[in-house]
Every structure is written in C-alpha cells, then in structure tokens.
Enzyme design. Sequence first.
Site, PDB file in Angstrom:
ATOM      1  CB  ALA A   1      13.499 -10.904  -0.513  1.00 41.32           C
TER       2      ALA A   1
ATOM      3  CG  HIS B   1       6.277  -4.968  -2.225  1.00 41.97           C
ATOM      4  ND1 HIS B   1       6.824  -5.859  -2.822  1.00 41.97           N
ATOM      5  CD2 HIS B   1       5.385  -3.774  -3.143  1.00 41.97           C
ATOM      6  CE1 HIS B   1       6.991  -5.672  -3.746  1.00 41.97           C
ATOM      7  NE2 HIS B   1       6.027  -4.295  -4.265  1.00 41.97           N
TER       8      HIS B   1
ATOM      9  CB  CYS C   1      -9.102   0.741  10.074  1.00 41.08           C
ATOM     10  SG  CYS C   1     -10.817   0.354   9.424  1.00 41.08           S
TER      11      CYS C   1
HETATM   12 ZN   LIG Z   1     -11.999   1.800  10.896  1.00 38.44          ZN
END
Ligand SMILES: [Zn+2]
Length: 251
Positions: free
Chosen positions: A24, A121, A129
């Site tokens: 970062a 990351h 999903c």
């Molecule tokens: Zn799904």
Amino acid sequence: MSQDLAYAARLLLDAKRILVFTGAGISTESGLPDFRGTEGVWTKFSQEDFELDRYLTDRTVRMRAWANRFPKMFGNAKPNPAHVAVTDLWNAGKLVGCVTQNIDGLHQAAGLPQEAIAELHGNSDGIACVQCGAAHDPKEIEERWVNGDVDPHCDHCGGILKSTIVFYGEVLPQGELELASQWAAQADAVVAVGSSLSVYPAAYIPLEIASRGDTFVIVNAAPTDLDSVASLRLEGLAGEILPRLVGAITA
Ligand SMILES: [Zn+2]
C-alpha cells in the site's frame, strides 16, 4: 545520489530478472491511505467491512460494500512516479514481474501490462459469485444497483455477489500465487516497495529470493519485518527513491 541509493544501484546493476513486490505504501503518494502504515487509519473504509464472514452473513455490510463500490472505489487516484518507475523497469527488460498486495489498479494505470502483474489480494475491478464463481459484468451490476437492487445476487445460482478483492478470511487466488512463485524462482533480485512485509503468505515471495542470497532492496518509509534479511533498506518516499534507483540501473 545518496550513498545508500548508490550502493543499492550497484547491487542491482547486473540483475536481469528483478522481482518488484509492492504494498500500500507505493500508493500513498497517489492519495490512497495505507491502512497498515503509520497513520493506522483507513479513512474511507472500515477494515471490518472486508471480513468475509461478516460480508456473507450481514446484508447491511454488503449494502455498504456496494455503496462504496459504486461509483469507482478508488475515485480519481492516479499512478505516481513510483508506479511509473516499475513500468520503466519492465520496458527496460529487467523486470521478471511485479507482485502486488494492492487492489487499486494503479500499476495497470501506469502502463504495466496485466501479464507482468500478480495481484495477490485480487483487484477491485471484477465481481464474482461466492457460491458458483461466475464472473459478472461490473457495468450490469452497477446498473442493477443504481436501479435499486442494493444487495445484488448471482444470475445463475442466486448466490451472494462480491468484489474480486480478497477479503480477510479468504484464501489468496491460486493462479496469482503460482505466478508469483514462478517469478520468485526465476528472479535474481527483489525490490520491495511500500510494504511492512508483515502479511503472509505474501511476504514469503521476497523472503524466498532473499534466502537464496540474492540482492534484496527494501524501499519503505518505516522499518519492516524483513529489514534484518535485506541487503539494505532505503528510507523515504517511494515516488522519490524508486525513479532514481531505476534510472541508475537502466541508464
Ligand atoms: Zn452463482
């Protein structure tokens, strides 16, 4: 050029496959707060909202996450000279790859091709999903969100949708980790920029290269957990140090 910088440049001068590892701290000069850095605050986001368990079980956390996601999570942050220096190293043919802990997309914005980046990351661009893994078009999801779907679910299985940022409590993306390991095996030097080098498994990447006895240069404003195994640490702003270092070894 300071003595330390000249020494680091001398160590890296003959390296042909440098691995650059970024955290970062390379993006703070682009206006993005380093939530593990000295300031210790993540001003725009709450760290708790990036815990997988909370996200999966609490609808209000998800609603907040989408409200942060749209519009663009990192606003108008622009790459700074440190990001540009990494791209310069690639263009000079001396970069084996850039392994980043960042999710801000600023390496890509600085012109570094995706093939040269392993995002340990994840990144904030994609939406998938959590149940079936199906990728969803961020533009479509944003449109649904704008039209009042405050907690959008999967078109295929009804599962919870999530940004492809790796949350706390989530495993790292396997493909990115493998790519980073390959580069670590091929590298003949490593430069770590803007990371406290305290988060594992990410920090194993520079550690592996250093433990072979190869040059390990750290550029960071504060001490890191791996200072004792580094060749040296250059203390200061990445946007000032890295361009000079890269300039010295690519000239
Ligand atoms: Zn799904």
